[in-house]
Design a protein around this motif. Structure first.
Motif, PDB file in Angstrom:
ATOM      1  N   THR A   1     -41.437  -3.205 -35.844  1.00 38.79           N
ATOM      2  CA  THR A   1     -41.566  -2.501 -37.108  1.00 38.79           C
ATOM      3  C   THR A   1     -40.386  -1.560 -37.318  1.00 38.79           C
ATOM      4  OG1 THR A   1     -43.902  -2.431 -36.531  1.00 38.79           O
ATOM      5  CG2 THR A   1     -43.243  -1.283 -38.546  1.00 38.79           C
ATOM      6  N   LEU A   2     -39.785  -1.614 -38.476  1.00 41.09           N
ATOM      7  CA  LEU A   2     -38.784  -0.621 -38.855  1.00 41.09           C
ATOM      8  C   LEU A   2     -39.408   0.284 -39.890  1.00 41.09           C
ATOM      9  CD1 LEU A   2     -35.519  -2.722 -39.336  1.00 41.09           C
ATOM     10  CD2 LEU A   2     -36.461  -1.757 -37.258  1.00 41.09           C
ATOM     11  N   LYS A   3     -39.343   1.610 -39.635  1.00 44.50           N
ATOM     12  CA  LYS A   3     -39.904   2.552 -40.597  1.00 44.50           C
ATOM     13  C   LYS A   3     -38.793   3.462 -41.106  1.00 44.50           C
ATOM     14  CE  LYS A   3     -44.684   2.992 -39.089  1.00 44.50           C
ATOM     15  NZ  LYS A   3     -45.532   3.734 -38.154  1.00 44.50           N
ATOM     16  N   ASN A   4     -38.536   3.404 -42.394  1.00 47.67           N
ATOM     17  CA  ASN A   4     -37.514   4.246 -43.024  1.00 47.67           C
ATOM     18  C   ASN A   4     -36.196   4.237 -42.258  1.00 47.67           C
ATOM     19  OD1 ASN A   4     -39.301   5.116 -45.017  1.00 47.67           O
ATOM     20  ND2 ASN A   4     -40.180   6.594 -43.581  1.00 47.67           N
ATOM     21  N   PHE A   5     -35.867   3.056 -41.759  1.00 49.44           N
ATOM     22  CA  PHE A   5     -34.641   2.917 -40.960  1.00 49.44           C
ATOM     23  C   PHE A   5     -33.412   3.198 -41.826  1.00 49.44           C
ATOM     24  CE2 PHE A   5     -31.541  -0.653 -40.166  1.00 49.44           C
ATOM     25  CZ  PHE A   5     -30.746   0.078 -39.304  1.00 49.44           C
TER      26      PHE A   5
ATOM     27  N   GLN B   1     -37.544   5.094 -37.691  1.00 47.43           N
ATOM     28  CA  GLN B   1     -38.084   4.699 -36.392  1.00 47.43           C
ATOM     29  C   GLN B   1     -38.011   3.197 -36.206  1.00 47.43           C
ATOM     30  OE1 GLN B   1     -42.099   6.290 -36.711  1.00 47.43           O
ATOM     31  NE2 GLN B   1     -41.762   7.275 -34.722  1.00 47.43           N
ATOM     32  N   ILE B   2     -37.851   2.773 -34.966  1.00 48.54           N
ATOM     33  CA  ILE B   2     -37.989   1.364 -34.621  1.00 48.54           C
ATOM     34  C   ILE B   2     -39.114   1.270 -33.607  1.00 48.54           C
ATOM     35  CG2 ILE B   2     -36.882  -0.630 -33.577  1.00 48.54           C
ATOM     36  CD1 ILE B   2     -34.218   0.488 -34.505  1.00 48.54           C
ATOM     37  N   LEU B   3     -40.106   0.451 -33.918  1.00 50.36           N
ATOM     38  CA  LEU B   3     -41.252   0.318 -33.022  1.00 50.36           C
ATOM     39  C   LEU B   3     -41.351  -1.101 -32.497  1.00 50.36           C
ATOM     40  CD1 LEU B   3     -43.897   2.108 -35.275  1.00 50.36           C
ATOM     41  CD2 LEU B   3     -42.710   3.108 -33.334  1.00 50.36           C
ATOM     42  N   PHE B   4     -41.536  -1.243 -31.171  1.00 51.24           N
ATOM     43  CA  PHE B   4     -41.902  -2.533 -30.585  1.00 51.24           C
ATOM     44  C   PHE B   4     -43.375  -2.401 -30.227  1.00 51.24           C
ATOM     45  CE2 PHE B   4     -37.470  -3.715 -28.711  1.00 51.24           C
ATOM     46  CZ  PHE B   4     -36.962  -3.761 -29.994  1.00 51.24           C
ATOM     47  N   GLY B   5     -44.218  -3.077 -30.945  1.00 51.51           N
ATOM     48  CA  GLY B   5     -45.642  -2.852 -30.751  1.00 51.51           C
ATOM     49  C   GLY B   5     -45.940  -1.412 -31.157  1.00 51.51           C
ATOM     50  N   ASP B   6     -46.478  -0.616 -30.211  1.00 51.95           N
ATOM     51  CA  ASP B   6     -46.736   0.793 -30.517  1.00 51.95           C
ATOM     52  C   ASP B   6     -45.663   1.694 -29.925  1.00 51.95           C
ATOM     53  OD1 ASP B   6     -49.108   0.094 -31.742  1.00 51.95           O
ATOM     54  OD2 ASP B   6     -50.188   0.092 -29.807  1.00 51.95           O
ATOM     55  N   ARG B   7     -44.723   1.074 -29.198  1.00 53.12           N
ATOM     56  CA  ARG B   7     -43.746   1.860 -28.469  1.00 53.12           C
ATOM     57  C   ARG B   7     -42.582   2.200 -29.399  1.00 53.12           C
ATOM     58  NH1 ARG B   7     -39.757   0.565 -23.793  1.00 53.12           N
ATOM     59  NH2 ARG B   7     -39.556  -1.467 -24.767  1.00 53.12           N
ATOM     60  N   ASP B   8     -42.262   3.489 -29.510  1.00 52.81           N
ATOM     61  CA  ASP B   8     -41.112   3.908 -30.312  1.00 52.81           C
ATOM     62  C   ASP B   8     -39.853   3.749 -29.463  1.00 52.81           C
ATOM     63  OD1 ASP B   8     -39.162   5.089 -31.763  1.00 52.81           O
ATOM     64  OD2 ASP B   8     -40.309   6.884 -32.290  1.00 52.81           O
ATOM     65  N   VAL B   9     -38.973   2.842 -29.858  1.00 46.86           N
ATOM     66  CA  VAL B   9     -37.781   2.603 -29.046  1.00 46.86           C
ATOM     67  C   VAL B   9     -36.526   3.195 -29.688  1.00 46.86           C
ATOM     68  CG1 VAL B   9     -38.680   0.518 -27.958  1.00 46.86           C
ATOM     69  CG2 VAL B   9     -37.408   0.344 -30.091  1.00 46.86           C
ATOM     70  N   SER B  10     -36.713   3.995 -30.739  1.00 49.67           N
ATOM     71  CA  SER B  10     -35.557   4.507 -31.485  1.00 49.67           C
ATOM     72  C   SER B  10     -34.512   5.135 -30.584  1.00 49.67           C
ATOM     73  CB  SER B  10     -36.012   5.536 -32.516  1.00 49.67           C
ATOM     74  OG  SER B  10     -37.108   5.046 -33.230  1.00 49.67           O
TER      75      SER B  10
END
Lengths: 352, 274
Positions: free
Chosen positions: A4-8, A58-67
């Protein structure tokens, strides 16, 4: 693994290349980032794998924030456009590199490399060096190396751009097969609509750092959200006609010709400026309306023949039909137009 | 290569032009093994007499000490220049350093600087640091004078390695250091090899710095040793002996060059593959 990309947001110096983009890639899905060069698709890819640091969101892999997680710890497999194989190592050592860096034991590495080589059909190449491989084989090795440590996400940056036409066709289905067999979430960056449509579950089409539409290939082709998408998908491309509605269910092209509007738009008030998109397969095949013109260009393509038809007032429509040689250059033809399939866009370019 | 014209006129011309050099070298070799009657060029006697300096220290003093020192000197050059150039070149080629442009132009300027003009400053620094008249001092000075060249050459080789390889390494989970050591360094080995040979040759043939910066030290390198042998006022002065020592001094360089000449040419191409 869902990505998931959020407001990237990504800026280079003072230029904002991508401004708060949102994107969700489902688990096990193959998604294409499609767009012209410079639209920010590779930037997005490199942000996901951690080569570019993101400037916002934010960049999320599953629930993990990997930003803020460095590339090494993101567990992402990447296939680069030029494959980036390590020229001084054999194919085996190339594929084994990610595992040996991780500190796996020798027998483990041996087993994993053999398994992935079997999946990508390169077992007999393991002793060679990259320079002794053809383009397609190098591609397979790059894919094997990206997949060998079972990454959460597979990223492909224009993987087919360096291959010749025939290999491209073969590798297209190969990459898709491997993706389906491993069930890995994959993101493919490409500027080639055919690649995007043939390989992916969904396409995210980008222009100028923005995602314009996310849809399955068929939906996107049938119902593009705007003029850019309609023009980008389809080969030979769609013909755009500028003009106005007449108010009685017809459309007056700037040059003078009157064409029917699809029934869903028949109620539009008169004198509304519109662009009408005519795909080549919707002219000359079927439909209730007749359009008369002169053949001004013939391009035989083997299985199909592509015609340009110039109407009396100079408007040029394109038609693609199963190969035929009964129509020649300069001949007058009256061909049907499937009005219901026409695409219409308002002045701002949005589909109506 | 295809031949559009016959090559012999070119060979003939080149042969004539290089004849003086070839004859000179030929006589250098002949004279060390023979004696000629006074006033004649044609030798009439074969002898190992001029090579007796190798086993008889009374002729010109011990030759093995200076040989060992020169070897040590040249090897230290190789080690220092390779260690610093391989890392600094990488940093300048790849890392987002502060003052990167300043470093780059600095290297260019240093590269173009005639080292003689620095000699007084270097002398003062060595004097101050207590390294004047020591072998270490000379090695440090010589190596640092060679570094701009080395760093620049290595930067050129690193520039040839595609970025993607590095990114692929990072994606494969390797640290930047591992990527450098296991993926990038093996691809610049031709550069390291030729730079190493250059450093060795440069160190081996250095005369000026040991002479000026360690004039009264208790060590000699072969170049200063040769200088003593060639002193016409010395009691041991003998032209054929001088030639023998000179040939002995040149031999390692000749061997290195013959063995590695293809590699050495490669350095000027900046590592492009032929």
């Amino acid at each position: 693994m869902q990505v998931t990309l959020k407001n990237f947001t990504k800026t280079f110096d003072d230029t904002t290349v991508i401004d708060s983009m949102n994107l969700a890639v489902n688990d096990g899905e193959m998604l294409a980032l499609l767009g012209p060069s410079g639209c920010g698709k590779s930037t997005t890819l490199f942000a996901i794998c951690g080569i570019h640091r993101i400037n916002g969101g934010q960049i999320l892999f599953g629930d993990r924030d990997v930003s803020d997680v460095p590339s090494q710890k993101r567990n992402v497999g990447v296939v680069f456009q030029n494959y980036a194989l390590y020229p001084h190592l054999t194919v085996f050592e190339n594929i084994a590199f990610p595992l040996s860096v991780r500190g796996d034991s020798k027998p483990d590495i041996e087993r994993e490399v053999r398994a992935i080589a079997a999946l990508t059909h390169i077992e007999e190449l393991l002793a060679r060096r990259p320079a002794q491989l053809s383009g397609g084989q190098q591609q397979r090795v790059a894919l094997a190396r990206a997949l060998v440590r079972k990454p959460d996400v597979l990223l492909l940056d224009e993987p087919l751009a360096n291959l010749d036409a025939k290999l491209r066709l073969e590798m297209r289905s190969e990459i898709r097969r491997i993706q389906l067999e491993t069930g890995i979430t994959a993101i493919l960056v490409t500027h080639d609509q055919v690649e995007a449509m043939s390989m992916c579950d969904r396409i995210a089409i980008m222009n100028k750092g923005e995602i314009l539409q996310i849809a399955t290939p068929t939906d996107m082709y049938r119902a593009p959200v705007n003029k850019f998408v309609a023009g980008f998908l389809g080969n030979p491309p769609i013909v755009m006609l500028e003009g106005r509605t007449s108010g009685d269910g017809r459309f007056l092209v700037k040059e003078g010709t009157s064409l029917p509007l699809p029934a869903r738009l028949a109620g539009m008030p008169g004198d509304t400026p519109l662009s009408l998109g005519v795909r080549p397969e919707h002219f000359g095949a079927a439909g209730a309306n007749r359009v008369e013109g002169t053949i001004s260009f013939v391009e035989p393509q083997g299985r199909e023949t592509l015609f340009d038809v110039t109407l009396d007032d100079g408007v040029v429509l394109r038609s693609i039909q199963p190969a035929r040689d009964d129509v020649v250059f300069g001949q007058k033809v009256v061909w049907p137009l499937d009005a219901e399939k026409l695409l219409a866009f308002d002045v701002s370019g949005r589909a109506v | 290569m295809t031949r559009n014209f016959s090559a012999w006129p070119i060979y003939a011309l080149l042969g004539i032009l290089s004849a003086p050099l070839a004859i000179m070298y030929l006589f250098l070799v002949i004279d060390t093994f023979t004696n000629a009657p006074p006033g004649s060029l044609i030798p009439n006697e074969f002898t190992f007499h001029h090579w007796r300096f190798l086993w008889d220290p009374t002729v010109t003093g011990d030759v093995w000490g200076p040989t060992l020192t020169t070897f040590l000197f040249a090897t230290s050059m190789v080690v220092i220049v390779l260690a610093i150039s391989s890392t600094a070149g990488y940093a300048i080629s790849r890392l987002n350093l502060p003052f990167r442009r300043f470093f780059l132009s600095g290297i260019m300027v240093m590269h173009a600087f005639p080292s003689v003009t620095l000699i007084i400053g270097v002398f003062l620094v060595l004097q101050y640091a207590g390294l004047y008249n020591t072998l270490i001092g000379v090695i440090l000075v010589k190596a640092s004078l060679m570094l701009p060249f080395g760093v620049w050459i290595m930067k050129g080789f690193y520039d040839q390695v595609p970025w993607e390889i590095e990114m692929a390494g990072v994606q494969d989970g390797a640290s930047r250091f591992t990527v450098w050591r296991r993926l990038i360094l093996p691809q610049v080995t031709p550069g390291l090899l030729s730079l190493g040979i250059f450093a060795f040759i440069d160190g081996w043939s250095e005369f000026m710095l040991p002479r000026i910066l360690a004039p009264s030290a208790n060590f000699q390198v072969l170049s200063t040793y040769l200088n003593v042998v060639s002193d016409p006022n010395s009691t041991t002065y003998n032209f054929n002996l001088f030639k023998s020592v000179g040939l002995y001094y040149t031999l390692p360089i000749l061997v290195l060059f013959v063995v590695f000449q293809n590699r050495l040419m490669n350095i000027f191409g900046g590592g492009t593959k032929g």
